[in-house]
Design a protein around this motif. Structure first.
Motif, mmCIF file in Angstrom:
data_model
loop_
_atom_site.group_PDB
_atom_site.id
_atom_site.type_symbol
_atom_site.label_atom_id
_atom_site.label_comp_id
_atom_site.label_asym_id
_atom_site.label_seq_id
_atom_site.Cartn_x
_atom_site.Cartn_y
_atom_site.Cartn_z
ATOM 1 N N HIS A 14 9.951 13.155 11.640
ATOM 2 C CA HIS A 14 11.162 12.467 11.165
ATOM 3 C C HIS A 14 10.999 10.943 11.224
ATOM 4 C CE1 HIS A 14 15.198 11.258 10.390
ATOM 5 N NE2 HIS A 14 15.535 11.094 11.654
ATOM 6 N N PRO A 15 10.652 10.348 12.377
ATOM 7 C CA PRO A 15 10.446 8.889 12.380
ATOM 8 C C PRO A 15 9.257 8.453 11.542
ATOM 9 C CG PRO A 15 9.879 9.817 14.513
ATOM 10 C CD PRO A 15 10.583 10.899 13.747
ATOM 11 N N LEU A 16 8.219 9.301 11.452
ATOM 12 C CA LEU A 16 7.067 8.938 10.621
ATOM 13 C C LEU A 16 7.473 8.859 9.153
ATOM 14 C CD1 LEU A 16 4.072 8.403 10.173
ATOM 15 C CD2 LEU A 16 3.700 10.886 10.134
ATOM 16 N N LEU A 17 8.206 9.859 8.672
ATOM 17 C CA LEU A 17 8.671 9.838 7.290
ATOM 18 C C LEU A 17 9.637 8.676 7.067
ATOM 19 C CD1 LEU A 17 8.728 11.109 4.516
ATOM 20 C CD2 LEU A 17 10.497 12.696 5.334
ATOM 21 N N THR A 18 10.508 8.438 8.054
ATOM 22 C CA THR A 18 11.440 7.314 7.942
ATOM 23 C C THR A 18 10.691 5.990 7.836
ATOM 24 O OG1 THR A 18 13.138 8.503 9.208
ATOM 25 C CG2 THR A 18 13.334 6.096 9.095
ATOM 26 N N TRP B 26 16.588 4.604 15.456
ATOM 27 C CA TRP B 26 17.400 5.807 15.663
ATOM 28 C C TRP B 26 16.591 7.066 15.380
ATOM 29 C CZ3 TRP B 26 23.056 4.993 13.510
ATOM 30 C CH2 TRP B 26 23.665 3.945 14.208
ATOM 31 N N ALA B 27 15.792 7.058 14.311
ATOM 32 C CA ALA B 27 14.985 8.237 13.983
ATOM 33 C C ALA B 27 14.006 8.565 15.104
ATOM 34 C CB ALA B 27 14.232 8.001 12.673
ATOM 35 N N THR C 235 16.727 8.250 -1.900
ATOM 36 C CA THR C 235 17.784 9.153 -1.447
ATOM 37 C C THR C 235 17.680 9.394 0.057
ATOM 38 O OG1 THR C 235 17.826 10.252 -3.607
ATOM 39 C CG2 THR C 235 18.804 11.442 -1.758
ATOM 40 N N TYR C 236 16.456 9.563 0.539
ATOM 41 C CA TYR C 236 16.241 9.750 1.981
ATOM 42 C C TYR C 236 16.760 8.531 2.747
ATOM 43 C CZ TYR C 236 13.758 11.143 6.250
ATOM 44 O OH TYR C 236 13.443 11.513 7.532
ATOM 45 N N TYR C 237 16.438 7.348 2.256
ATOM 46 C CA TYR C 237 16.887 6.118 2.917
ATOM 47 C C TYR C 237 18.412 6.039 2.947
ATOM 48 C CZ TYR C 237 17.541 1.157 3.917
ATOM 49 O OH TYR C 237 17.944 -0.028 4.475
ATOM 50 N N THR D 5 0.838 -1.206 0.000
ATOM 51 C CA THR D 5 0.000 0.000 0.000
ATOM 52 C C THR D 5 0.871 1.254 0.000
ATOM 53 O OG1 THR D 5 -1.715 -1.173 1.223
ATOM 54 C CG2 THR D 5 -1.826 1.239 1.212
ATOM 55 N N VAL D 6 1.923 1.238 0.815
ATOM 56 C CA VAL D 6 2.830 2.384 0.877
ATOM 57 C C VAL D 6 3.649 2.480 -0.406
ATOM 58 C CG1 VAL D 6 4.712 3.478 2.159
ATOM 59 C CG2 VAL D 6 2.947 2.184 3.383
#
Length: 267
Positions: free
Chosen positions: A202-206, A179-180, A86-88, A69-70
């Protein structure tokens, strides 16, 4: 007759920063131990794939939302997919390092606390990587997910058989997420801005990135969050004492047995 006087209250003292050379060596040493320790978990390919099937079926049994889904949201555009890759690849280590540097310079007591928590979570994660090798969902055909980094780029991994710099079968737990989440919690605890809870983005986006790029299962993040919760329970954040100027000064929390057991190796 002498007038009775009240004893003067001691002014709160900002804790001294730990010696920077020692901290640099300590953090670098912990990082190297983790990197070399991950290599001990290589060579368990068959077990990693069996565990991956078990995790995938466990998520369906628990009725967790499908990772697809994501990923389907990311695949609406090449630019969005490359941005997630790139974020990863680029945010994980620099964000954690910047967090520790800022705490070291501005909140020394919180720095020591955060460093101990991160060390404890990382050590527990390494033990789990050794005990439970796990192939990520991008390697498991049953998931129907694609390796977005390989297809769209950029990728931090090579073919598993020739990649000697990382252990790609160490998906459980996700330190990207653990860590996030600690970065967000640490900044919320150490700051007083009314907007500080926005750090939770930040952790949500991660989380969305690691799942959408098929590098982790939902359970990888759940386990990482649980490990962090245990570490935060045993390693207490510094207390804050108000000064006459109305500004908070962090004082070390009282040492407890649990703190010393988990944090002793990180001193």
């Amino acid at each position: 007759m002498n007038a009775r006087t009240e004893p003067a209250e001691a002014e709160p003292v900002t804790p001294a920063r730990p010696p920077i050379v020692r901290e640099l060596l300590l953090v670098a040493g912990l990082f190297l131990v983790y990197k070399f320790g991950r290599q001990l978990a290589t060579g368990h390919t068959a077990e990693a794939y069996r565990n991956a099937h078990d995790v995938w079926h466990a998520e369906r049994w628990l009725h967790l939302p499908g990772e697809g889904t994501v990923q389907s949201l990311l695949l609406h555009g090449d630019t969005l997919t490359r941005a997630a890759n790139t974020y990863y690849a680029t945010v994980h280590f620099p964000a954690t390092l910047a967090f520790l540097v800022w705490l070291y310079l501005r909140r020394p007591a919180h720095y020591v606390w955060a460093r101990r928590v991160l060390a404890a979570v990382t050590a527990a994660a390494l033990a789990l990587h050794l005990a439970f090798p796990l192939a990520p969902p991008r390697m498991l055909a049953a998931t129907g997910l694609i390796d977005t980094a390989r297809v769209y780029g950029p990728s931090v991994y090579g073919p598993p058989r020739t990649d000697h710099l990382s252990n790609q079968f160490a998906a459980m737990p996700s330190l990207h997420f653990g860590w996030a989440l600690m970065v967000a919690i640490g900044l919320i605890v150490a700051t007083r801005s009314r907007w500080r809870r926005l750090w939770l983005l930040h952790p949500l986006l991660t989380l969305l990135v690691i799942v959408g790029t098929a590098n982790h299962y939902w359970l990888d993040a759940i386990v990482a969050g649980a490990l962090l919760g245990v570490a935060l329970t045993l390693i207490h954040a510094p207390r804050r004492t108000a000064t006459t100027a109305g500004r908070g000064v962090a004082l070390p929390a009282p040492a407890k047995a649990g703190d010393q057991v988990l944090a002793g190796a990180a001193r």
